[in-house]
Design a protein around this motif. Structure first.
Motif, PDB file in Angstrom:
ATOM      1  N   ASP A   1     -22.923  30.025 -19.181  1.00 20.66           N
ATOM      2  CA  ASP A   1     -23.930  31.004 -19.585  1.00 20.66           C
ATOM      3  C   ASP A   1     -23.574  31.628 -20.926  1.00 20.66           C
ATOM      4  O   ASP A   1     -24.449  31.847 -21.779  1.00 20.66           O
ATOM      5  CB  ASP A   1     -24.073  32.095 -18.516  1.00 20.66           C
ATOM      6  N   ALA A   2     -22.288  31.930 -21.115  1.00 22.46           N
ATOM      7  CA  ALA A   2     -21.861  32.561 -22.370  1.00 22.46           C
ATOM      8  C   ALA A   2     -22.122  31.649 -23.564  1.00 22.46           C
ATOM      9  O   ALA A   2     -22.697  32.073 -24.574  1.00 22.46           O
ATOM     10  CB  ALA A   2     -20.381  32.921 -22.297  1.00 22.46           C
ATOM     11  N   LEU A   3     -21.721  30.382 -23.462  1.00 17.62           N
ATOM     12  CA  LEU A   3     -21.899  29.458 -24.580  1.00 17.62           C
ATOM     13  C   LEU A   3     -23.373  29.143 -24.795  1.00 17.62           C
ATOM     14  O   LEU A   3     -23.849  29.082 -25.930  1.00 17.62           O
ATOM     15  CB  LEU A   3     -21.109  28.168 -24.326  1.00 17.62           C
ATOM     16  N   GLY A   4     -24.106  28.946 -23.689  1.00 15.69           N
ATOM     17  CA  GLY A   4     -25.540  28.675 -23.809  1.00 15.69           C
ATOM     18  C   GLY A   4     -26.272  29.825 -24.466  1.00 15.69           C
ATOM     19  O   GLY A   4     -27.169  29.623 -25.299  1.00 15.69           O
ATOM     20  N   THR A   5     -25.906  31.060 -24.120  1.00 14.85           N
ATOM     21  CA  THR A   5     -26.537  32.231 -24.732  1.00 14.85           C
ATOM     22  C   THR A   5     -26.176  32.325 -26.201  1.00 14.85           C
ATOM     23  O   THR A   5     -27.029  32.625 -27.046  1.00 14.85           O
ATOM     24  CB  THR A   5     -26.112  33.510 -23.991  1.00 14.85           C
ATOM     25  N   ALA A   6     -24.924  32.077 -26.527  1.00 20.06           N
ATOM     26  CA  ALA A   6     -24.488  32.142 -27.921  1.00 20.06           C
ATOM     27  C   ALA A   6     -25.254  31.149 -28.789  1.00 20.06           C
ATOM     28  O   ALA A   6     -25.609  31.454 -29.933  1.00 20.06           O
ATOM     29  CB  ALA A   6     -22.989  31.873 -28.013  1.00 20.06           C
ATOM     30  N   PHE A   7     -25.514  29.975 -28.254  1.00 22.24           N
ATOM     31  CA  PHE A   7     -26.219  28.939 -29.016  1.00 22.24           C
ATOM     32  C   PHE A   7     -27.731  29.036 -28.898  1.00 22.24           C
ATOM     33  O   PHE A   7     -28.448  28.197 -29.438  1.00 22.24           O
ATOM     34  CB  PHE A   7     -25.753  27.550 -28.561  1.00 22.24           C
ATOM     35  N   GLY A   8     -28.215  30.055 -28.172  1.00 21.43           N
ATOM     36  CA  GLY A   8     -29.652  30.235 -28.032  1.00 21.43           C
ATOM     37  C   GLY A   8     -30.306  29.220 -27.115  1.00 21.43           C
ATOM     38  O   GLY A   8     -31.528  29.047 -27.151  1.00 21.43           O
ATOM     39  N   LEU A   9     -29.502  28.559 -26.261  1.00 21.03           N
ATOM     40  CA  LEU A   9     -30.045  27.558 -25.342  1.00 21.03           C
ATOM     41  C   LEU A   9     -30.600  28.195 -24.080  1.00 21.03           C
ATOM     42  O   LEU A   9     -31.341  27.570 -23.333  1.00 21.03           O
ATOM     43  CB  LEU A   9     -28.952  26.548 -24.958  1.00 21.03           C
ATOM     44  N   ARG A  10     -30.193  29.444 -23.813  1.00 21.67           N
ATOM     45  CA  ARG A  10     -30.693  30.178 -22.663  1.00 21.67           C
ATOM     46  C   ARG A  10     -30.580  31.663 -22.976  1.00 21.67           C
ATOM     47  O   ARG A  10     -29.888  32.065 -23.901  1.00 21.67           O
ATOM     48  CB  ARG A  10     -29.908  29.823 -21.403  1.00 21.67           C
ATOM     49  N   SER A  11     -31.278  32.470 -22.191  1.00 19.96           N
ATOM     50  CA  SER A  11     -31.188  33.911 -22.364  1.00 19.96           C
ATOM     51  C   SER A  11     -30.217  34.467 -21.339  1.00 19.96           C
ATOM     52  O   SER A  11     -30.013  33.884 -20.276  1.00 19.96           O
ATOM     53  CB  SER A  11     -32.566  34.562 -22.202  1.00 19.96           C
ATOM     54  N   GLY A  12     -29.621  35.589 -21.665  1.00 19.77           N
ATOM     55  CA  GLY A  12     -28.666  36.206 -20.751  1.00 19.77           C
ATOM     56  C   GLY A  12     -28.026  37.414 -21.387  1.00 19.77           C
ATOM     57  O   GLY A  12     -28.392  37.824 -22.498  1.00 19.77           O
ATOM     58  N   ALA A  13     -27.078  38.018 -20.672  1.00 15.52           N
ATOM     59  CA  ALA A  13     -26.373  39.181 -21.186  1.00 15.52           C
ATOM     60  C   ALA A  13     -25.565  38.796 -22.419  1.00 15.52           C
ATOM     61  O   ALA A  13     -25.185  37.642 -22.595  1.00 15.52           O
ATOM     62  CB  ALA A  13     -25.456  39.752 -20.104  1.00 15.52           C
ATOM     63  N   THR A  14     -25.312  39.793 -23.269  1.00 12.88           N
ATOM     64  CA  THR A  14     -24.518  39.548 -24.470  1.00 12.88           C
ATOM     65  C   THR A  14     -23.165  38.973 -24.088  1.00 12.88           C
ATOM     66  O   THR A  14     -22.410  39.599 -23.352  1.00 12.88           O
ATOM     67  CB  THR A  14     -24.312  40.859 -25.248  1.00 12.88           C
ATOM     68  N   PRO A  15     -22.846  37.769 -24.549  1.00 10.58           N
ATOM     69  CA  PRO A  15     -21.578  37.137 -24.138  1.00 10.58           C
ATOM     70  C   PRO A  15     -20.404  37.663 -24.949  1.00 10.58           C
ATOM     71  O   PRO A  15     -20.543  37.966 -26.131  1.00 10.58           O
ATOM     72  CB  PRO A  15     -21.821  35.651 -24.431  1.00 10.58           C
ATOM     73  N   ASP A  16     -19.262  37.785 -24.309  1.00 14.63           N
ATOM     74  CA  ASP A  16     -18.039  38.137 -25.018  1.00 14.63           C
ATOM     75  C   ASP A  16     -17.511  36.901 -25.728  1.00 14.63           C
ATOM     76  O   ASP A  16     -17.548  35.798 -25.196  1.00 14.63           O
ATOM     77  CB  ASP A  16     -16.989  38.672 -24.047  1.00 14.63           C
ATOM     78  N   ARG A  17     -16.991  37.116 -26.941  1.00 12.78           N
ATOM     79  CA  ARG A  17     -16.594  35.952 -27.743  1.00 12.78           C
ATOM     80  C   ARG A  17     -15.441  35.189 -27.112  1.00 12.78           C
ATOM     81  O   ARG A  17     -15.301  33.986 -27.325  1.00 12.78           O
ATOM     82  CB  ARG A  17     -16.258  36.370 -29.164  1.00 12.78           C
ATOM     83  N   PHE A  18     -14.605  35.856 -26.314  1.00  8.35           N
ATOM     84  CA  PHE A  18     -13.473  35.150 -25.736  1.00  8.35           C
ATOM     85  C   PHE A  18     -13.886  34.306 -24.539  1.00  8.35           C
ATOM     86  O   PHE A  18     -13.268  33.297 -24.245  1.00  8.35           O
ATOM     87  CB  PHE A  18     -12.376  36.147 -25.375  1.00  8.35           C
ATOM     88  N   LEU A  19     -14.958  34.705 -23.857  1.00 10.22           N
ATOM     89  CA  LEU A  19     -15.510  33.862 -22.809  1.00 10.22           C
ATOM     90  C   LEU A  19     -16.137  32.618 -23.447  1.00 10.22           C
ATOM     91  O   LEU A  19     -16.046  31.511 -22.912  1.00 10.22           O
ATOM     92  CB  LEU A  19     -16.549  34.639 -21.991  1.00 10.22           C
ATOM     93  N   ILE A  20     -16.758  32.815 -24.594  1.00 13.53           N
ATOM     94  CA  ILE A  20     -17.288  31.670 -25.350  1.00 13.53           C
ATOM     95  C   ILE A  20     -16.130  30.759 -25.770  1.00 13.53           C
ATOM     96  O   ILE A  20     -16.220  29.534 -25.673  1.00 13.53           O
ATOM     97  CB  ILE A  20     -18.062  32.152 -26.594  1.00 13.53           C
ATOM     98  N   GLY A  21     -15.041  31.376 -26.216  1.00 15.20           N
ATOM     99  CA  GLY A  21     -13.879  30.585 -26.630  1.00 15.20           C
ATOM    100  C   GLY A  21     -13.327  29.742 -25.504  1.00 15.20           C
ATOM    101  O   GLY A  21     -12.961  28.576 -25.701  1.00 15.20           O
ATOM    102  N   LEU A  22     -13.266  30.317 -24.305  1.00 13.93           N
ATOM    103  CA  LEU A  22     -12.775  29.556 -23.160  1.00 13.93           C
ATOM    104  C   LEU A  22     -13.717  28.399 -22.848  1.00 13.93           C
ATOM    105  O   LEU A  22     -13.275  27.297 -22.501  1.00 13.93           O
ATOM    106  CB  LEU A  22     -12.640  30.479 -21.945  1.00 13.93           C
ATOM    107  N   ALA A  23     -15.023  28.641 -22.999  1.00 14.58           N
ATOM    108  CA  ALA A  23     -16.000  27.571 -22.782  1.00 14.58           C
ATOM    109  C   ALA A  23     -15.792  26.442 -23.788  1.00 14.58           C
ATOM    110  O   ALA A  23     -15.822  25.257 -23.431  1.00 14.58           O
ATOM    111  CB  ALA A  23     -17.418  28.130 -22.897  1.00 14.58           C
ATOM    112  N   VAL A  24     -15.570  26.780 -25.055  1.00  8.68           N
ATOM    113  CA  VAL A  24     -15.342  25.760 -26.084  1.00  8.68           C
ATOM    114  C   VAL A  24     -14.064  24.993 -25.788  1.00  8.68           C
ATOM    115  O   VAL A  24     -14.010  23.760 -25.901  1.00  8.68           O
ATOM    116  CB  VAL A  24     -15.290  26.413 -27.480  1.00  8.68           C
ATOM    117  N   LEU A  25     -13.023  25.691 -25.392  1.00 10.96           N
ATOM    118  CA  LEU A  25     -11.755  25.049 -25.055  1.00 10.96           C
ATOM    119  C   LEU A  25     -11.958  24.009 -23.960  1.00 10.96           C
ATOM    120  O   LEU A  25     -11.481  22.861 -24.067  1.00 10.96           O
ATOM    121  CB  LEU A  25     -10.747  26.114 -24.604  1.00 10.96           C
ATOM    122  N   ASN A  26     -12.653  24.398 -22.909  1.00  8.39           N
ATOM    123  CA  ASN A  26     -12.870  23.466 -21.798  1.00  8.39           C
ATOM    124  C   ASN A  26     -13.853  22.361 -22.154  1.00  8.39           C
ATOM    125  O   ASN A  26     -13.750  21.237 -21.650  1.00  8.39           O
ATOM    126  CB  ASN A  26     -13.357  24.231 -20.569  1.00  8.39           C
TER     127      ASN A  26
END
Length: 918
Positions: free
Chosen positions: A95-120
């Protein structure tokens, strides 16, 4: 031929890149930052890396200066080949990465949750992955921060990341392994220069060119093509090397037909490198397809699946040398052909660049882009959009609101200087009391961000008073922020700040003023509501009328914190800055442990690493009071690792207290001294109190009672929330050992008042201990052990046994003393509190008992991270669940578990419980 010449003398660099790919293929992640001046050959080396990455999946992106305002632009391009695996990620990361990239709507994602998504995501495939980022200094801020986080969290993944950054420009990759790329040596430089010279040249001029270019390959290749015969003859050059190279490209551009230059300008203004978009814009400008032939012939650009310039300096030269009218026309054309549905933000930005006069339609478009950027966590980008929107706004009131919104977004992004600069512009708008109050409030919040807690407290009180007639709820939040700042500021240097702030807080108020929050409106930033109201009033009473008068209200506020929704702003405010502190102030370790664990969990779930650092420090401190120094050490190590990964400073509160409990003066004392020095420099009185209390704890363990007494007295006289409760025990013990009966009497009176207000086993146990130290009453010694033994305070219980045993020995009752000293020694040794355990050992020896100094078991030799991962695996968590908790990848978890199994001599997770207990 030229390519080979450029690489001549690059054996060290090419060997490093080849080795990096080999390590990644072997499952050992690698990170490298190539540094060097413009044109020195970083991009050429990246091409060598890509060409040699056979069997690997390569993904690449490049920073573009004109695109730095678009949040996640570089990260999205890098992750694009892996997005097919997005659905395989855990839901919060997906959800965090999808929201950051505008692929879905959701709560404001924390950048470190996005980072973990990118890592995985990078580690999700079977092939090794090579990530290449050129001109990383020009990445947008969010992409740069997230990629730096990922680079610092790589473990056992088959991933190699290489960043190329230009010298002299700040970037987010400081501290990562670096390889400096320098110019060619003189022999290779001469050979490269001669390969492009149109004819013979005076050897002295040739050598001067080689010397002045410092062997820079791009300069050696490009400058001769731009110079006239006369310039080649005398070799006269001026300006910086990058400037000279760019000027050389500018001369080559000037020689091209006008239409060709306009096409190159359009490509320079279109950062995606999308040929379709470029040709559609060219059509808008009336450029025919035949123009492309001249552009290709120039050697400055190539058209393939992606439009690519010869060098980033060509892009900047093409844009810089164009006339303002040409730039406006190009941005207007690009805005016209950019899809408003799929790429609204880039379209809005081109529209803004094409606007020369105020335009509310364009400004509103930018404001919507800012809203989208904020929703994705791109606060810096939002600030840029809003700043430009304000510049295009003709209505002065609306312009001031947009400037204030831009400043707020910049502050959220950590750009504090920029935010303050913008506040000056917001203040010049038409008179508006609510906006003026919000400007004051933001100034106070920025002061707190910078560690200026006294200034923050006073500024936030002023903001709250300004807000009170207009918005009751927001005023209460500002008062709470002021109270929090005052708590951190309070100390000997600012003795009146708590009373000053508390006196300013209003009495209970039932209704809101004009503009108050109504039903269905958004949750207030920072929390609020009934829980915040009770906490505010309780703290105000605590600092104006005293502890006893506030105890009942503090208890009510604490109960509301325990019952509150973990997702609301109230918990964040209360849990991070107040409720945990209040729990200790109320002698309630169980609630402190519960809130610490809850704050830890919420911070992990949301990926808020700065909040998690504070949570880990608080949790380390309260868990250490239970005597579990193994868990404490794990929290301390995790905080250190998170600080390293995120680029934040290590808070170090837990580390300092851990080393003091271990009794290691050589490690603890420098940490204490550093914290006191830094805290005093910023008037952070509470941090001074924490460090001074830790000094008392350390010196009581070491038996340096005068030093311990003086340190504990400083904290006791200040009576900071929570730390007074901790310091009083240290003071009573140290004062009794130095014969200062009057001071022990003072602690006993203070504790009696606390027990009357909050009669818990903890407060009663400490009161009984002080009474025993003063009166030598054996019943009081036993009562202290009994009360503390009914709590989770295993450390204090063991110390009570030690004090009782010491007294019994002095009374000549050796047999009775041995029983309690033996208990104290066993418990303190098992906890790892070496100094206190050594005190018990010496007392036992004095009773005539033979006892050997216990040494730490080293058969397992697990690292803190291995122990933490093993504990989570023992508790039944899967590898992905452990990875999500610790912000690493499942492969790294698996790698650590394999090492742990080997050290413990086991083969399965089922054996962990027995092995760890052993």
């Amino acid at each position: 031929m030229v390519g080979k010449l450029e690489l001549r003398g690059r054996r060290r660099e090419t060997a490093a890149l080849v080795g990096l790919v080999g390590e990644a293929k072997a499952g050992r992640s690698q990170v490298l930052v190539l540094t060097g001046e413009a044109g020195v050959g970083k991009s050429v080396l990246l091409e060598v890396l890509v060409a040699g990455a056979d069997g690997c999946r390569v993904t690449r992106t490049a920073g573009i200066e004109s695109e730095m305002e678009l949040a996640y632009a570089g990260l999205h391009q890098l992750c694009l080949p892996f997005l097919d695996n997005l659905e395989r990620l855990p839901e919060p990361q997906r959800d965090a990465l999808g929201t950051a990239f505008g692929l879905r709507s959701g709560a404001t994602p924390d950048r470190f949750l996005i980072g973990l998504a990118v890592l995985n995501l990078l580690a999700s495939g079977e092939q090794p992955v090579v990530c290449v980022v050129d001109d990383a200094q020009w990445l947008d801020l969010m992409s740069a921060r997230i990629l730096a986080f990922v680079a610092r969290r790589l473990g056992a993944e088959s991933v190699a990341m290489v960043f190329a950054v230009r010298d002299g420009i700040a970037h987010e990759f400081e501290g990562l392994p670096e390889l400096a790329v320098r110019g060619l040596d003189d022999g290779d430089a001469r050979a490269l220069l001669e390969s492009v010279l149109p004819g013979p040249i005076d050897p002295r001029v040739r050598d001067r060119i080689v010397a002045e270019t410092r062997g820079n390959p791009l300069a050696l290749l490009e400058l001769p093509r731009a110079w006239t015969a006369a310039e080649l003859a005398d070799g006269q050059m001026s300006g910086t090397l990058a400037g000279r190279i760019e000027d050389g490209f500018a001369r080559r551009l000037e020689a091209l037909p006008t239409e060709t230059r306009l096409l190159l300008l359009t490509a320079a203004a279109e950062p995606l490198g999308d040929p379709t978009l470029l040709w559609r814009a060219a059509e808008q400008l009336g450029l025919g397809t035949d123009v492309a032939a001249g552009a290709i012939a120039s050697g400055l650009i190539e058209f393939d699946q992606q439009v690519r310039f010869r060098h980033p300096l060509v892009r900047s030269a093409a844009y810089r040398t164009a006339t303002p009218q040409q730039r406006l026309a190009v941005h207007r054309a690009l805005a016209a052909v950019t899809d408003p549905e799929t790429d609204p933000d880039r379209r809005a930005w081109h529209r803004a660049q094409a606007a020369v006069t105020p335009d509310e339609d364009v400004a509103a478009d930018l404001e919507r882009s800012a809203d989208r950027a904020r929703a994705r966590g791109g606060f810096f980008a939002a600030g840029i959009f809003l700043e430009r929107a304000a510049a295009l706004t003709i209505d002065p009131d609306r312009r001031a609101d947009r400037v204030l919104a831009a400043a707020t977004a910049k502050r959220s992004a950590g750009a504090l200087d920029s935010a303050l600069d913008l506040l000056g512009g917001a203040a010049t708008g038409p008179a508006n009391p609510v906006r003026e109050a919000e400007i004051t409030r933001l100034r106070g919040e920025i002061a707190f961000d910078r560690g200026h807690a006294v200034e923050a407290a006073r500024t936030l009180v002023k903001a709250a008073q300004q807000l009170e007639p207009h918005n009751h709820d927001q005023a209460r939040v500002a008062y709470l922020e002021a109270m929090s700042a005052a708590i951190w500021a309070s100390g000997p240097e600012t003795p009146g700040i708590l009373t000053e702030t508390a006196t300013a807080a209003p009495t209970p108020h039932s209704g809101g003023g004009e503009g108050g929050q109504g039903a269905g409106e958004p949750v207030l930033r920072g929390g609020g509501g009934a829980g915040g109201e009770v906490l505010l009033q309780a703290l105000a009473v605590r600092f104006t009328q005293g502890y006893g008068a506030a105890a009942a209200q503090l208890r009510e506020a604490l109960d509301q914190a325990r019952e509150g929704d973990a997702d609301d702003g109230w918990l964040w405010l209360a849990g991070n800055r107040a409720s945990g502190i209040v729990a200790i102030d109320l002698w309630d370790l169980d609630t402190a442990l519960e809130l610490a664990a809850r704050h830890d969990r919420v911070a992990r779930d949301s990926g808020a690493l700065v909040q998690l650092q504070w949570a880990l420090n608080f949790r380390a401190n309260v868990v250490s009071m239970t005597g579990d120094l193994t868990a404490t050490a794990a929290y301390v190590e995790e905080e250190r690792q998170l600080a390293k990964a995120s680029g934040n400073r290590v808070l170090g509160i837990g580390a300092m207290q851990l080393e003091a409990l271990r009794g290691d003066e050589s490690t603890a004392q420098p940490l204490i001294d550093t914290m006191i020095r830094e805290a005093r420099a910023q008037e952070q009185g509470r941090m001074t109190a924490i460090a001074t209390y830790t000094s008392a704890l350390l010196n009581n363990g070491l038996g340096r009672y005068e030093t311990a007494r003086d340190a504990a007295l400083q904290v006791f006289e200040q009576d900071p929330v929570a730390y007074g409760a901790l310091a009083v025990g240290e003071l009573a013990e140290a004062a009794s050992r130095t014969g200062d009966r009057k001071l022990v009497e003072t602690t006993l009176t203070w504790l009696a008042d606390r027990v009357a207000a909050v009669p818990t086993d903890w407060s009663r146990g400490m009161h009984a201990r002080a009474q025993a130290l003063l009166t030598n009453d054996e019943t009081a010694y036993r009562a202290s052990i009994d009360h503390l033994g009914r709590t989770a305070l295993r450390l204090e219980t063991a110390r009570a046994e030690l004090l009782y045993g010491e007294w019994l020995r002095r009374e000549g009752r050796r047999q009775d003393a041995r029983e309690h000293l033996r208990t104290a020694h066993e418990q303190l040794s098992a906890m790892g509190t070496a100094a206190f355990a050594d005190r018990a050992r010496h007392e036992l020896l004095a009773t005539g008992e033979t006892v050997r100094k216990r040494t730490a078991e080293t058969t397992n030799d697990l690292t803190s991270q291995e122990a933490q991962i093993a504990g989570l695996a023992r508790d039944g968590l899967t590898n992905p669940e452990i990875a999500a908790q610790l912000f690493i990848s499942p492969r790294t978890v698996e790698w650590h578990l394999r090492k742990t199994f080997s050290k413990l001599g086991i083969t399965s997770r089922r054996q962990l419980r027995t092995a760890l207990a052993r």
